[in-house]
Design an enzyme around this catalytic site. Structure first.
Site, PDB file in Angstrom:
ATOM      1  N   HIS A 106      30.241  33.283  29.829  1.00  0.00           N
ATOM      2  CA  HIS A 106      30.039  34.695  29.412  1.00  0.00           C
ATOM      3  C   HIS A 106      30.070  35.966  30.266  1.00  0.00           C
ATOM      4  CE1 HIS A 106      27.716  32.273  25.501  1.00  0.00           C
ATOM      5  NE2 HIS A 106      28.885  32.633  25.496  1.00  0.00           N
ATOM      6  N   ASN A 198      16.069  19.413  28.092  1.00  0.00           N
ATOM      7  CA  ASN A 198      15.783  20.771  27.302  1.00  0.00           C
ATOM      8  C   ASN A 198      13.910  21.001  26.972  1.00  0.00           C
ATOM      9  OD1 ASN A 198      14.748  23.236  25.186  1.00  0.00           O
ATOM     10  ND2 ASN A 198      17.400  23.086  25.000  1.00  0.00           N
ATOM     11  N   LEU A 199      13.401  22.081  27.041  1.00  0.00           N
ATOM     12  CA  LEU A 199      11.832  21.422  26.376  1.00  0.00           C
ATOM     13  C   LEU A 199      11.973  20.534  25.313  1.00  0.00           C
ATOM     14  CD1 LEU A 199      10.179  25.091  27.247  1.00  0.00           C
ATOM     15  CD2 LEU A 199       9.804  22.878  28.192  1.00  0.00           C
ATOM     16  N   GLU A 200      12.470  20.678  24.297  1.00  0.00           N
ATOM     17  CA  GLU A 200      12.683  20.072  22.965  1.00  0.00           C
ATOM     18  C   GLU A 200      13.592  19.936  22.191  1.00  0.00           C
ATOM     19  OE1 GLU A 200      10.501  23.845  21.395  1.00  0.00           O
ATOM     20  OE2 GLU A 200      11.983  24.441  21.076  1.00  0.00           O
TER      21      GLU A 200
HETATM   22  P1  OAD Z   1      18.216  30.107  23.593  1.00  0.00           P
HETATM   23  O1  OAD Z   1      17.574  31.703  24.209  1.00  0.00           O
HETATM   24  O2  OAD Z   1      19.133  30.221  22.800  1.00  0.00           O
HETATM   25  O3  OAD Z   1      17.903  29.519  24.423  1.00  0.00           O
HETATM   26  C1  OAD Z   1      16.775  29.417  25.788  1.00  0.00           C
HETATM   27  C2  OAD Z   1      16.861  27.585  25.947  1.00  0.00           C
HETATM   28  O4  OAD Z   1      16.240  27.195  26.444  1.00  0.00           O
HETATM   29  C3  OAD Z   1      15.800  26.320  24.431  1.00  0.00           C
HETATM   30  O5  OAD Z   1      16.723  25.828  23.794  1.00  0.00           O
HETATM   31  C4  OAD Z   1      14.151  26.941  24.918  1.00  0.00           C
HETATM   32  O6  OAD Z   1      13.998  25.313  24.683  1.00  0.00           O
HETATM   33  C5  OAD Z   1      15.426  26.757  26.413  1.00  0.00           C
HETATM   34  N1  OAD Z   1      13.649  26.126  27.466  1.00  0.00           N
HETATM   35  C6  OAD Z   1      13.042  27.167  27.601  1.00  0.00           C
HETATM   36  N2  OAD Z   1      12.510  26.989  29.125  1.00  0.00           N
HETATM   37  C7  OAD Z   1      12.948  26.226  29.730  1.00  0.00           C
HETATM   38  C8  OAD Z   1      12.858  25.009  30.312  1.00  0.00           C
HETATM   39  N3  OAD Z   1      12.009  25.861  31.917  1.00  0.00           N
HETATM   40  N4  OAD Z   1      13.097  23.996  31.216  1.00  0.00           N
HETATM   41  C9  OAD Z   1      14.028  23.720  30.237  1.00  0.00           C
HETATM   42  N5  OAD Z   1      14.382  24.139  28.945  1.00  0.00           N
HETATM   43  C10 OAD Z   1      14.155  25.456  28.537  1.00  0.00           C
HETATM   44  O7  OAD Z   1      19.696  30.707  25.368  1.00  0.00           O
HETATM   45  P2  OAD Z   1      20.914  30.013  25.257  1.00  0.00           P
HETATM   46  O8  OAD Z   1      21.448  28.707  24.835  1.00  0.00           O
HETATM   47  O9  OAD Z   1      21.493  30.558  26.305  1.00  0.00           O
HETATM   48  O10 OAD Z   1      25.401  34.595  24.485  1.00  0.00           O
HETATM   49  O11 OAD Z   1      21.485  31.573  24.282  1.00  0.00           O
HETATM   50  C11 OAD Z   1      22.762  31.283  24.299  1.00  0.00           C
HETATM   51  C12 OAD Z   1      24.364  32.619  24.077  1.00  0.00           C
HETATM   52  O12 OAD Z   1      23.097  33.276  23.458  1.00  0.00           O
HETATM   53  C13 OAD Z   1      23.507  33.135  25.631  1.00  0.00           C
HETATM   54  O13 OAD Z   1      24.577  33.233  26.628  1.00  0.00           O
HETATM   55  C14 OAD Z   1      23.936  34.806  24.922  1.00  0.00           C
HETATM   56  C15 OAD Z   1      23.390  34.715  23.989  1.00  0.00           C
HETATM   57  O14 OAD Z   1      23.331  35.509  23.029  1.00  0.00           O
HETATM   58  C16 OAD Z   1      25.275  36.112  25.228  1.00  0.00           C
HETATM   59  O15 OAD Z   1      25.424  36.532  25.418  1.00  0.00           O
HETATM   60  C17 OAD Z   1      26.945  36.035  25.051  1.00  0.00           C
END
Ligand code: OAD
Length: 230
Positions: A106, A198-200
C-alpha cells in the site's frame, strides 16, 4: 525447508503507538476515507491530504518498532527457507527492525511519487503541495500511498510467492480490504498451512487453518520461536 509468506496490517504497529484504521477511535473514525485516501479527495483538496500524510509521517518517525517487528526480522535472518513480509502498513517499522525481504503493497510514508511520470524519491518529513518532481520537473509530487481505487504494488511478486508458500500467516489485519484479504484463500489453494494472528478473529478468520489470539508483541515472538525450534 519451508517458504513463509507473512501479511501484516495495522495491528502489528498498534503497540508501537500507531493507531489502527477500524478501531472505535481509529483513523477512519477521525477522517473520511473519501477525503484523505482517494485520488478524487487529493484532486479536490491536496492540502488536506498532504497534511494528513505529513502528520502520519512525523508520527511514524516518533515511534519505534516493537517485539513483533523484531521477531519477524529474526525469523528472516535465521530461517532456511524464504521469508517474505508483505505489509499493508505505510510506516517503516519492519525495515527499521531489519526485515529485508519486504513489500509495501500500500505504499510508504517515506516515499514521494510523481503523479506525472511516476518517478519516486525519498519524501521530506514535510511534503508541500505542488512540489516539483526531481526527474521531470512537473509540480505533481504526491505521497507514495496506494489510495482506494488504485492498484496495490507488486501484486505479481506477491502472487508468485503465495503460489510457492508452505506457510501463510496474517498478522493484525481486519480482513476488510482486498486484494490482501484474499491472500489466505490464494495461499490455501496453493497448499499452504494458514495461521491468523490477531486480537480477535478477522472478517476472513474462518478461512484460516489455525488462530493465535492475543497482542502481537506476545503472540508473534511466540510463533517465531516455535518455527525456529522446528
Ligand atoms: P484495521 O484497522 O482494519 O485492522 C487492524 C487489525 O489489527 C484488527 O483486526 C485488530 O483486531 C488487530 N489488532 C489491533 N491491535 C492489535 C494487537 N496489539 N495485536 C494484534 N492484532 C491487533 O487495519 P488493516 O487491516 O491493516 O489501506 O487495514 C487494511 C487497510 O485498510 C490499510 O492498509 C489501509 C486501510 O484503509 C489503505 O489506506 C489503502
Amino acid at each position: 525447508m519451508s517458504n513463509i509468506v507473512i501479511l501484516t496490517g495495522a495491528g502489528i504497529s498498534a503497540e508501537s503507538g500507531i493507531e489502527t484504521f477500524r478501531a472505535d477511535t481509529g483513523l477512519w473514525a477521525q477522517h473520511r476515507v473519501e477525503d484523505v485516501a482517494t485520488p478524487e479527495g487529493f484532486a479536490r483538496d491536496p492540502a488536506r491530504v498532504v497534511a494528513f500524510y505529513n502528520g502520519r509521517r512525523s508520527q511514524a518517525a516518533s515511534v519505534a518498532p516493537n517485539a513483533a517487528h523484531d521477531a519477524l526480522a529474526r525469523l528472516e535472518a535465521a530461517h532456511a527457507g524464504e521469508v517474505l513480509v508483505v505489509t499493508q502498513n505505510v510506516d517503516d517499522l519492519h525495515e527499521r527492525s531489519g526485515s529485508n525481504n519486504l513489500i509495501h503493497m500500500h505504499g510508504a510514508l517515506n516515499s514521494a511519487l510523481c503523479g506525472a511520470c511516476e518517478h519516486r524519491w525519498p519524501a521530506p518529513l514535510e511534503m508541500q503541495v505542488g512540489q516539483k518532481c526531481p526527474a521531470c520537473n512537473a509540480p505533481a509530487a504526491r505521497p507514495d500511498i496506494v489510495w482506494f481505487g488504485e492498484m496495490p504494488y507488486q501484486m505479481d511478486r506477491i502472487f508468485a510467492a503465495l503460489s510457492r508458500a508452505d506457510i501463510f500467516v496474517a498478522i493484525g489485519t481486519s480482513g476488510n480490504v482486498y486484494p490482501a484479504a484474499g491472500f489466505v484463500a490464494e495461499a490455501a489453494r496453493a497448499g499452504a498451512r494458514t495461521l491468523e494472528i490477531n486480537l480477535e478473529p478477522s472478517a476472513v478468520g474462518s478461512q484460516f487453518d489455525d488462530a493465535l489470539l492475543g497482542p502481537a508483541t506476545q503472540t508473534v515472538p511466540e510463533w517465531v520461536d516455535s518455527i525456529l525450534a522446528g
